[in-house]
Design a protein around this motif. Structure first.
Motif, mmCIF file in Angstrom:
data_model
loop_
_atom_site.group_PDB
_atom_site.id
_atom_site.type_symbol
_atom_site.label_atom_id
_atom_site.label_comp_id
_atom_site.label_asym_id
_atom_site.label_seq_id
_atom_site.Cartn_x
_atom_site.Cartn_y
_atom_site.Cartn_z
ATOM 1 N N LEU A 338 -6.783 8.269 -4.865
ATOM 2 C CA LEU A 338 -7.108 6.958 -5.426
ATOM 3 C C LEU A 338 -6.966 6.948 -6.946
ATOM 4 C CD1 LEU A 338 -10.176 6.281 -3.136
ATOM 5 C CD2 LEU A 338 -8.126 4.848 -3.232
ATOM 6 N N LYS A 339 -7.334 8.038 -7.573
ATOM 7 C CA LYS A 339 -7.205 8.112 -9.027
ATOM 8 C C LYS A 339 -5.738 8.205 -9.437
ATOM 9 C CE LYS A 339 -10.183 10.683 -11.271
ATOM 10 N NZ LYS A 339 -11.049 11.834 -11.640
ATOM 11 N N ARG A 340 -4.955 8.983 -8.689
ATOM 12 C CA ARG A 340 -3.523 9.074 -8.992
ATOM 13 C C ARG A 340 -2.826 7.739 -8.766
ATOM 14 N NH1 ARG A 340 -0.873 12.098 -5.605
ATOM 15 N NH2 ARG A 340 -2.587 12.760 -4.242
ATOM 16 N N ALA A 341 -3.360 6.947 -7.842
ATOM 17 C CA ALA A 341 -2.810 5.607 -7.575
ATOM 18 C C ALA A 341 -3.324 4.578 -8.574
ATOM 19 C CB ALA A 341 -3.164 5.170 -6.160
ATOM 20 N N ASN A 342 -4.129 5.026 -9.536
ATOM 21 C CA ASN A 342 -4.687 4.113 -10.528
ATOM 22 C C ASN A 342 -5.526 3.023 -9.872
ATOM 23 O OD1 ASN A 342 -5.110 3.368 -13.225
ATOM 24 N ND2 ASN A 342 -3.346 1.972 -13.244
ATOM 25 N N LEU A 343 -6.207 3.399 -8.767
ATOM 26 C CA LEU A 343 -7.107 2.528 -8.010
ATOM 27 C C LEU A 343 -6.364 1.428 -7.249
ATOM 28 C CD1 LEU A 343 -9.976 2.004 -10.641
ATOM 29 C CD2 LEU A 343 -9.725 3.852 -8.956
ATOM 30 N N ARG A 344 -5.030 1.507 -7.228
ATOM 31 C CA ARG A 344 -4.214 0.455 -6.624
ATOM 32 C C ARG A 344 -3.338 1.052 -5.527
ATOM 33 N NH1 ARG A 344 -5.076 -0.277 -11.930
ATOM 34 N NH2 ARG A 344 -5.419 -2.388 -12.759
ATOM 35 N N VAL A 345 -3.678 0.762 -4.270
ATOM 36 C CA VAL A 345 -2.934 1.279 -3.111
ATOM 37 C C VAL A 345 -2.381 0.090 -2.341
ATOM 38 C CG1 VAL A 345 -3.093 2.608 -0.970
ATOM 39 C CG2 VAL A 345 -4.444 3.298 -2.982
ATOM 40 N N ASN A 346 -1.060 0.024 -2.212
ATOM 41 C CA ASN A 346 -0.497 -1.110 -1.480
ATOM 42 C C ASN A 346 -0.579 -0.887 0.024
ATOM 43 O OD1 ASN A 346 1.824 0.336 -0.549
ATOM 44 N ND2 ASN A 346 2.965 -0.183 -2.402
ATOM 45 N N GLY A 347 -0.170 -1.900 0.785
ATOM 46 C CA GLY A 347 -0.338 -1.843 2.230
ATOM 47 C C GLY A 347 0.380 -0.669 2.874
ATOM 48 N N GLY A 348 1.645 -0.464 2.510
ATOM 49 C CA GLY A 348 2.412 0.630 3.098
ATOM 50 C C GLY A 348 1.819 1.985 2.772
ATOM 51 N N GLU A 349 1.332 2.143 1.552
ATOM 52 C CA GLU A 349 0.738 3.418 1.155
ATOM 53 C C GLU A 349 -0.549 3.695 1.940
ATOM 54 O OE1 GLU A 349 2.431 3.291 -3.441
ATOM 55 O OE2 GLU A 349 0.455 2.448 -2.943
ATOM 56 N N PHE A 350 -1.347 2.659 2.146
ATOM 57 C CA PHE A 350 -2.572 2.853 2.933
ATOM 58 C C PHE A 350 -2.239 3.209 4.377
ATOM 59 C CE2 PHE A 350 -5.872 1.296 5.787
ATOM 60 C CZ PHE A 350 -6.995 1.925 5.267
ATOM 61 N N GLU A 351 -1.290 2.490 4.962
ATOM 62 C CA GLU A 351 -0.894 2.752 6.352
ATOM 63 C C GLU A 351 -0.363 4.177 6.511
ATOM 64 O OE1 GLU A 351 1.987 -0.351 6.742
ATOM 65 O OE2 GLU A 351 0.481 -1.845 6.182
ATOM 66 N N LYS A 352 0.265 4.699 5.468
ATOM 67 C CA LYS A 352 0.833 6.045 5.516
ATOM 68 C C LYS A 352 -0.218 7.122 5.301
ATOM 69 C CE LYS A 352 4.391 8.655 5.945
ATOM 70 N NZ LYS A 352 5.247 8.565 7.152
ATOM 71 N N THR A 353 -1.239 6.826 4.501
ATOM 72 C CA THR A 353 -2.141 7.862 4.030
ATOM 73 C C THR A 353 -3.389 8.034 4.879
ATOM 74 O OG1 THR A 353 -1.381 7.376 1.784
ATOM 75 C CG2 THR A 353 -3.384 8.684 1.989
ATOM 76 N N LEU A 354 -3.920 6.948 5.446
ATOM 77 C CA LEU A 354 -5.213 7.022 6.127
ATOM 78 C C LEU A 354 -5.236 8.123 7.183
ATOM 79 C CD1 LEU A 354 -8.057 5.793 6.498
ATOM 80 C CD2 LEU A 354 -7.068 4.365 8.298
ATOM 81 N N LEU A 355 -4.228 8.165 8.045
ATOM 82 C CA LEU A 355 -4.142 9.166 9.107
ATOM 83 C C LEU A 355 -2.997 10.143 8.860
ATOM 84 C CD1 LEU A 355 -4.590 6.745 12.167
ATOM 85 C CD2 LEU A 355 -6.370 7.990 10.930
ATOM 86 N N GLY A 356 -2.489 10.126 7.616
ATOM 87 C CA GLY A 356 -1.308 10.921 7.300
ATOM 88 C C GLY A 356 -1.503 12.408 7.449
ATOM 89 N N GLY A 357 -2.715 12.885 7.283
ATOM 90 C CA GLY A 357 -2.967 14.307 7.450
ATOM 91 C C GLY A 357 -2.650 14.804 8.854
ATOM 92 N N ASP A 358 -2.647 13.893 9.806
ATOM 93 C CA ASP A 358 -2.316 14.232 11.195
ATOM 94 C C ASP A 358 -0.885 13.837 11.549
ATOM 95 O OD1 ASP A 358 -4.959 15.139 11.671
ATOM 96 O OD2 ASP A 358 -5.616 13.071 11.957
ATOM 97 N N GLY A 359 -0.104 13.428 10.532
ATOM 98 C CA GLY A 359 1.270 13.017 10.796
ATOM 99 C C GLY A 359 1.364 11.705 11.544
ATOM 100 N N ILE A 360 0.394 10.809 11.302
ATOM 101 C CA ILE A 360 0.310 9.544 12.031
ATOM 102 C C ILE A 360 0.275 8.390 11.036
ATOM 103 C CG2 ILE A 360 -1.156 8.144 13.550
ATOM 104 C CD1 ILE A 360 -2.077 10.721 14.859
#
Length: 536
Positions: A338-360
Motif C-alpha cells: 500500500l505504501k509503494r502504491a502511494n495509498l492508491r490501488v486501482n481495480g486491476g491491481e486489487f484483483e491481482k493482489t488480494l489472492l495473488g499469493g496463491d496465484g489466484i
C-alpha cells in the motif's frame, strides 16, 4: 451483461410479420450492394408460453423481432439525399401478459450495457420467463445447462421488452458511415430513444405506465434516454430502474492513474475492496456484520482517507504509515504494498493482489469469483473469472431458447437459414464516448458524465422516480460510486426523496446470486406498484 464488460396484435401496415412455421420469401439471388431485406424491414415472430411466479401462473404472448431506426438527422417525411443512409435493425424480445389492459399494464424496457452488449444476461439470468442455472460463485460446468421456470420474472408486475444494442443480437447496422451513426454514447442513446417511441406507437402502449431498466453502461444510457424521451418525443416515464450504476466515467476505478490529481475513484472503490476482502476472509480483524463494517469503511473513505490522498506528496511519514495500516485492516493488502502504491490501488491491481499469493485473481464484475492467474507476475488480471465462469451457460441457453422456443434466428430468409446471435460488438476502439449534456453549447466533449441528463429529466418531470440496485462485490462499478453520484445529482434537495437505493450481497450481475435475485424481484415489484398503483 456482460455489463460493464471490456445490455399484440399485428403491427401497423408495412411491418413484416412472421408466425411460427411461416417463412419470408427467399431473398433475390442477384448480388448487389444493398443489405438483405431481412435487415432493412421490421420482422416479427409470435409465440406463447406461461411462467409461474411465486405460485401464480401467468400466461403470456412473446414477440421476437426487429425494428428499424435511423440516425438523429434522418427525416422520414423529407429524407435528405446527402444524409448518410445508415440504419439499425434492432432485435428485441417482448413479453405481454395475456388479458391485461394496455392502459393499466406497465411496460418496462430492459437492456444490458457494455457498451456494445446484447441483453441476453438480464433476459436469461434475471427477468425473462426462463432462467439459466449457474453456479453461485464458481465456474459453471460445461453443457448441458439447465433452463428453468423463472420464479423471479417481472411479468407479475410489468410487460417486458428486452432490447439488444445496435449491431448485437440478431440485429445489424447497415449503410454508409454506419459505425459513426450508432457506435457512440449519444448516437446509441438516440437509437434506443427512437426504438422505444416506435415500439410504443406500433403496439398502442403510449398510455401505459413506462419504465426503463438498464444495467452497467445501460445506466449511462438510461440517464440520457430519460431526458431525450421527454425533450424529443414528449414521453414522460414513471420510473428509471438502475442496476450497477456508472453515470460519471471520471469515477471509474479501472484506470484512475491516467488522471493524476483525481483521487475520487480510489475513495469510492474502497468499500467494495473491503467487502471483497471480507468475503474471502483476508481481513486481519474480520467483522461478523458486513453492512455495519461497510458503513465504517465508507466513513473512513470520506474523511481520513480523502484527506490523506488530497495531501499528495506533502503527506507526512507518520500519516502515510497510519493510513496504510488502516487500509491494511480494511483491504487485507500488505502495508508495504500500500505504501509503494502511494495509498492508491486501482481495480486491476486489487484483483491481482488480494489472492495473488496463491496465484489466484479475483473477479472484476463479481469479486466473489476467483480463478487461476494467467500470469502470476502481471500487474492486473488478463481475464475476469466471473465472466469466464458464466458466459458459456448464458450463450448456449439463449441460442437454444431463441431458435427452439422463440423460433427466431433460423429463418430461410437469411441466407442459408442461419443467423449468428452476436453477444458483443468488441468495438470499444471504435466507440465514441463523447457526450453532449443538456443545454451544453458547442461540441460534445470528454468521457460521459450524464448526471445533468438524469437531473434534467427529474426536474422536468418532478414525479419521476429513480431506483438504484447495487451489489457489494462489484469492482466494475463499485457500489459507493453509485451512492456518491446519486448524492451529487444537480437537483433540488426536495427531489432527492424520489431516489431509493437497494443493496445486495452479490456482484455487478446481482441476479447471479439467487437470494439476491429474489430480493431484487420483490424490490422492483414494490417500486413499480408504488409508482403505478393501478397495475393489473
Amino acid at each position: 451483461m456482460k455489463n460493464g464488460r471490456w445490455s399484440k396484435a399485428a403491427l401497423a401496415a408495412g411491418l413484416g410479420i412472421l408466425t411460427v412455421g411461416t417463412a419470408l420469401a427467399a431473398p433475390d439471388e442477384k448480388k448487389d450492394d444493398k443489405p438483405p431485406a431481412f435487415f432493412t424491414k421490421p420482422q416479427q415472430v409470435m409465440s406463447e408460453g406461461s411462467v409461474t411466479i411465486h405460485g401464480q401462473a401467468i400466461p403470456y404472448r412473446a414477440e421476437s423481432g426487429t425494428l428499424i431506426v435511423h440516425p438523429a438527422a434522418w427525416d422520414d417525411a423529407n429524407p435528405d439525399a446527402k444524409a448518410p443512409d445508415a440504419a439499425a435493425s434492432i432485435f428485441y424480445v417482448a413479453y405481454f401478459k395475456k388479458g391485461a389492459k394496455a392502459e393499466n399494464r406497465p411496460i418496462t424496457f430492459v437492456y444490458n450495457g457494455g457498451p456494445g452488449s446484447a441483453t441476453l444476461w438480464l433476459h436469461m439470468g434475471a427477468f425473462g420467463p426462463k432462467r439459466v442455472v449457474t453456479a453461485d460463485d464458481s465456474h459453471t460446468p460445461a453443457a448441458p445447462y439447465q433452463l428453468v421456470n423463472n420464479d423471479d420474472s417481472l411479468l407479475d408486475s410489468t410487460d417486458l421488452v428486452f432490447i439488444d444494442a445496435p449491431g448485437t443480437g440478431f440485429g445489424r447496422i447497415t449503410g454508409k458511415e454506419r459505425e459513426k451513426a450508432f457506435y457512440g454514447t449519444d448516437p446509441d442513446a438516440e437509437a434506443f430513444t427512437n426504438f422505444i417511441a416506435q415500439f410504443l406507437a406500433r403496439h398502442g402502449r403510449y398510455n401505459s405506465p413506462k419504465y426503463l431498466f438498464g444495467e452497467s453502461y445501460g445506466t449511462t444510457r438510461s440517464a440520457i434516454i430519460a431526458n431525450m424521451l421527454a425533450e424529443k418525443k414528449g414521453i414522460d416515464l414513471n420510473g428509471v430502474i438502475l442496476l450497477s450504476q456508472i453515470l460519471d466515467y471520471a469515477n471509474s476505478i479501472d484506470r484512475p492513474q491516467t488522471n493524476p490529481s483525481m483521487d475520487q475513484p480510489y475513495v469510492l472503490a474502497l468499500p467494495s475492496y473491503a467487502a471483497t476482502a471480507w468475503y474471502h476472509h483476508k481481513l486481519p480483524d474480520e467483522s461478523a456484520n458486513l453492512t455495519s463494517f461497510l458503513r465504517e469503511v465508507e466513513h473512513f473513505a470520506l474523511t481520513d482517507y480523502t484527506e490523506a490522498l488530497q495531501e499528495g506528496t506533502s503527506i507526512s511519514d507518520e500519516k502515510l504509515d497510519a493510513i496504510a495500516e488502516k487500509l491494511h485492516l480494511y483491504t487485507g493488502l500488505p502495508v508495504d504494498y500500500l505504501k509503494r502504491a502511494n495509498l492508491r490501488v486501482n481495480g486491476g491491481e486489487f484483483e491481482k493482489t488480494l489472492l495473488g499469493g496463491d496465484g489466484i485473481d479475483t473477479g472484476r464484475l463479481d469479486s466473489r469469483f476467483a480463478g487461476p492467474s494467467m500470469d502470476p507476475l502481471s500487474q492486473r488480471p488478463d481475464y475476469d473469472p466471473q465472466s469466464a465462469a458464466m458466459e458459456a451457460a448464458y450463450v448456449s441457453a439463449f441460442n437454444d431458447y431463441a431458435r427452439n422456443t422463440l423460433h427466431f434466428g433460423g429463418d430461410p430468409a437469411f441466407g442459408d437459414g442461419y443467423e449468428e446471435y452476436k453477444i458483443f460488438l468488441h468495438n470499444l476502439d471504435r466507440w465514441t464516448f463523447l457526450h453532449k449534456q443538456p443545454d451544453q453549447k458547442g461540441q460534445a466533449r470528454g468521457e460521459p458524465n450524464v448526471l445533468p441528463d438524469l437531473a434534467a429529466a427529474m426536474k422536468a418531470n418532478p414525479a419521476l422516480q429513480i431506483m438504484l440496485n447495487q451489489g457489494y462485490f462489484d469492482l466494475g462499478t463499485p457500489y459507493f460510486e453509485g451512492i456518491y453520484e446519486m448524492r451529487h445529482l444537480p437537483i433540488p434537495r426536495e427531489l432527492a426523496k424520489n431516489i431509493e437505493i437497494k443493496q445486495y450481497q452479490s456482484g455487478h450481475m446481482v441476479y447471479a446470486h439467487a437470494p439476491a435475485l429474489h430480493q431484487m424481484h420483490d424490490n422492483v415489484v414494490q417500486f413499480i406498484a408504488r409508482t403505478h398503483p393501478k397495475s393489473s
